[in-house]
Scaffold this motif. Structure first.
Motif, PDB file in Angstrom:
ATOM      1  N   PHE A  27     -68.431  69.801  22.979  1.00  0.00           N
ATOM      2  CA  PHE A  27     -68.947  70.471  21.789  1.00  0.00           C
ATOM      3  C   PHE A  27     -70.344  71.040  22.048  1.00  0.00           C
ATOM      4  N   ASP A  28     -71.183  70.285  22.753  1.00  0.00           N
ATOM      5  CA  ASP A  28     -72.529  70.779  23.101  1.00  0.00           C
ATOM      6  C   ASP A  28     -72.431  72.053  23.935  1.00  0.00           C
ATOM      7  N   ILE A  29     -71.490  72.061  24.874  1.00  0.00           N
ATOM      8  CA  ILE A  29     -71.296  73.252  25.715  1.00  0.00           C
ATOM      9  C   ILE A  29     -70.847  74.425  24.852  1.00  0.00           C
ATOM     10  N   GLN A  30     -69.941  74.162  23.928  1.00  0.00           N
ATOM     11  CA  GLN A  30     -69.482  75.220  23.029  1.00  0.00           C
ATOM     12  C   GLN A  30     -70.643  75.775  22.215  1.00  0.00           C
ATOM     13  N   GLN A  31     -71.562  74.911  21.808  1.00  0.00           N
ATOM     14  CA  GLN A  31     -72.711  75.361  21.029  1.00  0.00           C
ATOM     15  C   GLN A  31     -73.655  76.216  21.867  1.00  0.00           C
ATOM     16  N   VAL A  32     -73.827  75.848  23.142  1.00  0.00           N
ATOM     17  CA  VAL A  32     -74.648  76.669  24.040  1.00  0.00           C
ATOM     18  C   VAL A  32     -74.021  78.052  24.158  1.00  0.00           C
ATOM     19  N   LEU A  33     -72.716  78.086  24.432  1.00  0.00           N
ATOM     20  CA  LEU A  33     -72.030  79.370  24.575  1.00  0.00           C
ATOM     21  C   LEU A  33     -72.088  80.181  23.281  1.00  0.00           C
ATOM     22  N   LYS A  34     -71.902  79.495  22.161  1.00  0.00           N
ATOM     23  CA  LYS A  34     -71.949  80.174  20.860  1.00  0.00           C
ATOM     24  C   LYS A  34     -73.321  80.821  20.632  1.00  0.00           C
ATOM     25  N   GLY A  35     -74.364  80.179  21.123  1.00  0.00           N
ATOM     26  CA  GLY A  35     -75.713  80.722  21.005  1.00  0.00           C
ATOM     27  C   GLY A  35     -75.865  82.063  21.724  1.00  0.00           C
ATOM     28  N   PHE A  36     -74.983  82.304  22.686  1.00  0.00           N
ATOM     29  CA  PHE A  36     -74.993  83.572  23.414  1.00  0.00           C
ATOM     30  C   PHE A  36     -73.863  84.488  22.956  1.00  0.00           C
ATOM     31  N   GLY A  37     -73.227  84.130  21.842  1.00  0.00           N
ATOM     32  CA  GLY A  37     -72.194  84.985  21.270  1.00  0.00           C
ATOM     33  C   GLY A  37     -70.816  84.804  21.880  1.00  0.00           C
ATOM     34  N   THR A  38     -70.591  83.700  22.583  1.00  0.00           N
ATOM     35  CA  THR A  38     -69.308  83.464  23.230  1.00  0.00           C
ATOM     36  C   THR A  38     -68.578  82.316  22.558  1.00  0.00           C
ATOM     37  N   ILE A  39     -67.386  82.595  22.073  1.00  0.00           N
ATOM     38  CA  ILE A  39     -66.528  81.559  21.507  1.00  0.00           C
ATOM     39  C   ILE A  39     -65.229  81.595  22.299  1.00  0.00           C
ATOM     40  N   ILE A  40     -64.859  80.428  22.837  1.00  0.00           N
ATOM     41  CA  ILE A  40     -63.664  80.349  23.668  1.00  0.00           C
ATOM     42  C   ILE A  40     -62.647  79.439  23.000  1.00  0.00           C
ATOM     43  N   TYR A  41     -61.490  80.010  22.707  1.00  0.00           N
ATOM     44  CA  TYR A  41     -60.372  79.210  22.220  1.00  0.00           C
ATOM     45  C   TYR A  41     -59.081  79.958  22.532  1.00  0.00           C
ATOM     46  N   THR A  42     -58.310  79.418  23.468  1.00  0.00           N
ATOM     47  CA  THR A  42     -57.044  80.041  23.843  1.00  0.00           C
ATOM     48  C   THR A  42     -55.854  79.235  23.337  1.00  0.00           C
ATOM     49  N   GLY A  43     -56.110  78.005  22.901  1.00  0.00           N
ATOM     50  CA  GLY A  43     -55.020  77.124  22.512  1.00  0.00           C
ATOM     51  C   GLY A  43     -54.577  76.237  23.667  1.00  0.00           C
ATOM     52  N   ASN A  44     -55.135  76.481  24.854  1.00  0.00           N
ATOM     53  CA  ASN A  44     -54.829  75.691  26.048  1.00  0.00           C
ATOM     54  C   ASN A  44     -56.144  75.054  26.494  1.00  0.00           C
ATOM     55  N   ARG A  45     -56.238  73.739  26.350  1.00  0.00           N
ATOM     56  CA  ARG A  45     -57.518  73.054  26.627  1.00  0.00           C
ATOM     57  C   ARG A  45     -58.005  73.282  28.052  1.00  0.00           C
ATOM     58  N   LEU A  46     -57.118  73.174  29.030  1.00  0.00           N
ATOM     59  CA  LEU A  46     -57.530  73.358  30.418  1.00  0.00           C
ATOM     60  C   LEU A  46     -58.053  74.776  30.646  1.00  0.00           C
ATOM     61  N   ALA A  47     -57.361  75.748  30.102  1.00  0.00           N
ATOM     62  CA  ALA A  47     -57.812  77.147  30.231  1.00  0.00           C
ATOM     63  C   ALA A  47     -59.168  77.334  29.544  1.00  0.00           C
ATOM     64  N   ASP A  48     -59.347  76.711  28.390  1.00  0.00           N
ATOM     65  CA  ASP A  48     -60.630  76.795  27.681  1.00  0.00           C
ATOM     66  C   ASP A  48     -61.758  76.236  28.542  1.00  0.00           C
TER      67      ASP A  48
END
Length: 72
Positions: free
Chosen positions: A10-31
Protein backbone atom coordinates in the motif's frame (compact mmCIF):
# COMPACT_ATOMS: atom_id res chain seq x y z
CA UNK A 1 7.61 14.09 -3.00
CA UNK A 2 9.35 13.03 0.19
CA UNK A 3 8.76 9.56 1.55
CA UNK A 4 10.63 8.35 4.63
CA UNK A 5 10.01 4.62 4.43
CA UNK A 6 8.08 1.98 2.56
CA UNK A 7 6.78 -0.94 4.61
CA UNK A 8 3.79 -2.28 2.69
CA UNK A 9 2.57 -2.66 -0.87
CA UNK A 10 0.00 0.00 0.00
CA UNK A 11 2.88 2.40 0.79
CA UNK A 12 4.35 1.67 -2.64
CA UNK A 13 0.97 2.32 -4.25
CA UNK A 14 0.82 5.66 -2.44
CA UNK A 15 4.28 6.63 -3.70
CA UNK A 16 3.25 5.76 -7.26
CA UNK A 17 -0.07 7.57 -6.84
CA UNK A 18 1.87 10.68 -5.82
CA UNK A 19 3.38 10.62 -9.31
CA UNK A 20 0.04 10.02 -11.00
CA UNK A 21 0.43 6.26 -11.47
CA UNK A 22 -2.29 3.84 -10.44
CA UNK A 23 -1.73 0.18 -11.22
CA UNK A 24 -4.52 -2.36 -11.14
CA UNK A 25 -4.82 -5.14 -13.71
CA UNK A 26 -6.74 -7.64 -11.61
CA UNK A 27 -3.66 -9.90 -11.54
CA UNK A 28 -1.63 -9.39 -8.36
CA UNK A 29 1.63 -10.71 -9.78
CA UNK A 30 1.32 -8.51 -12.87
CA UNK A 31 0.53 -5.52 -10.64
CA UNK A 32 3.65 -6.15 -8.55
CA UNK A 33 5.81 -6.43 -11.67
CA UNK A 34 4.39 -3.21 -13.13
CA UNK A 35 4.99 -1.43 -9.81
CA UNK A 36 8.61 -2.57 -9.94
CA UNK A 37 9.02 -1.18 -13.46
CA UNK A 38 7.49 2.15 -12.47
CA UNK A 39 9.71 2.41 -9.39
CA UNK A 40 12.81 1.70 -11.48
CA UNK A 41 11.84 4.53 -13.84
CA UNK A 42 11.23 6.92 -10.96
CA UNK A 43 14.61 6.03 -9.47
CA UNK A 44 16.47 6.33 -12.77
CA UNK A 45 15.01 9.78 -13.28
CA UNK A 46 15.97 10.66 -9.67
CA UNK A 47 12.40 11.31 -8.55
CA UNK A 48 12.70 8.94 -5.57
CA UNK A 49 15.73 8.44 -3.36
CA UNK A 50 17.81 5.31 -3.07
CA UNK A 51 16.45 4.33 0.37
CA UNK A 52 12.83 4.34 -0.80
CA UNK A 53 13.79 2.52 -3.97
CA UNK A 54 15.68 -0.21 -2.13
CA UNK A 55 12.96 -0.74 0.48
CA UNK A 56 10.25 -0.88 -2.18
CA UNK A 57 12.24 -3.23 -4.40
CA UNK A 58 12.91 -5.68 -1.56
CA UNK A 59 9.26 -5.63 -0.59
CA UNK A 60 8.06 -6.14 -4.16
CA UNK A 61 10.49 -9.03 -4.76
CA UNK A 62 9.29 -10.69 -1.55
CA UNK A 63 5.64 -10.24 -2.49
CA UNK A 64 6.31 -11.54 -6.02
CA UNK A 65 7.89 -14.71 -4.59
CA UNK A 66 4.92 -15.24 -2.24
CA UNK A 67 2.53 -14.84 -5.14
CA UNK A 68 4.49 -17.25 -7.33
CA UNK A 69 4.54 -19.89 -4.57
CA UNK A 70 0.82 -19.41 -4.01
CA UNK A 71 0.08 -19.90 -7.72
CA UNK A 72 2.14 -23.11 -8.00
Amino acid sequence: MTVKSVKTVFDIQQVLKGFGTIIYTGNRLADLELMEEELRELFQTKLIDVKVFQQALLLLKSEQEKEKRKNN
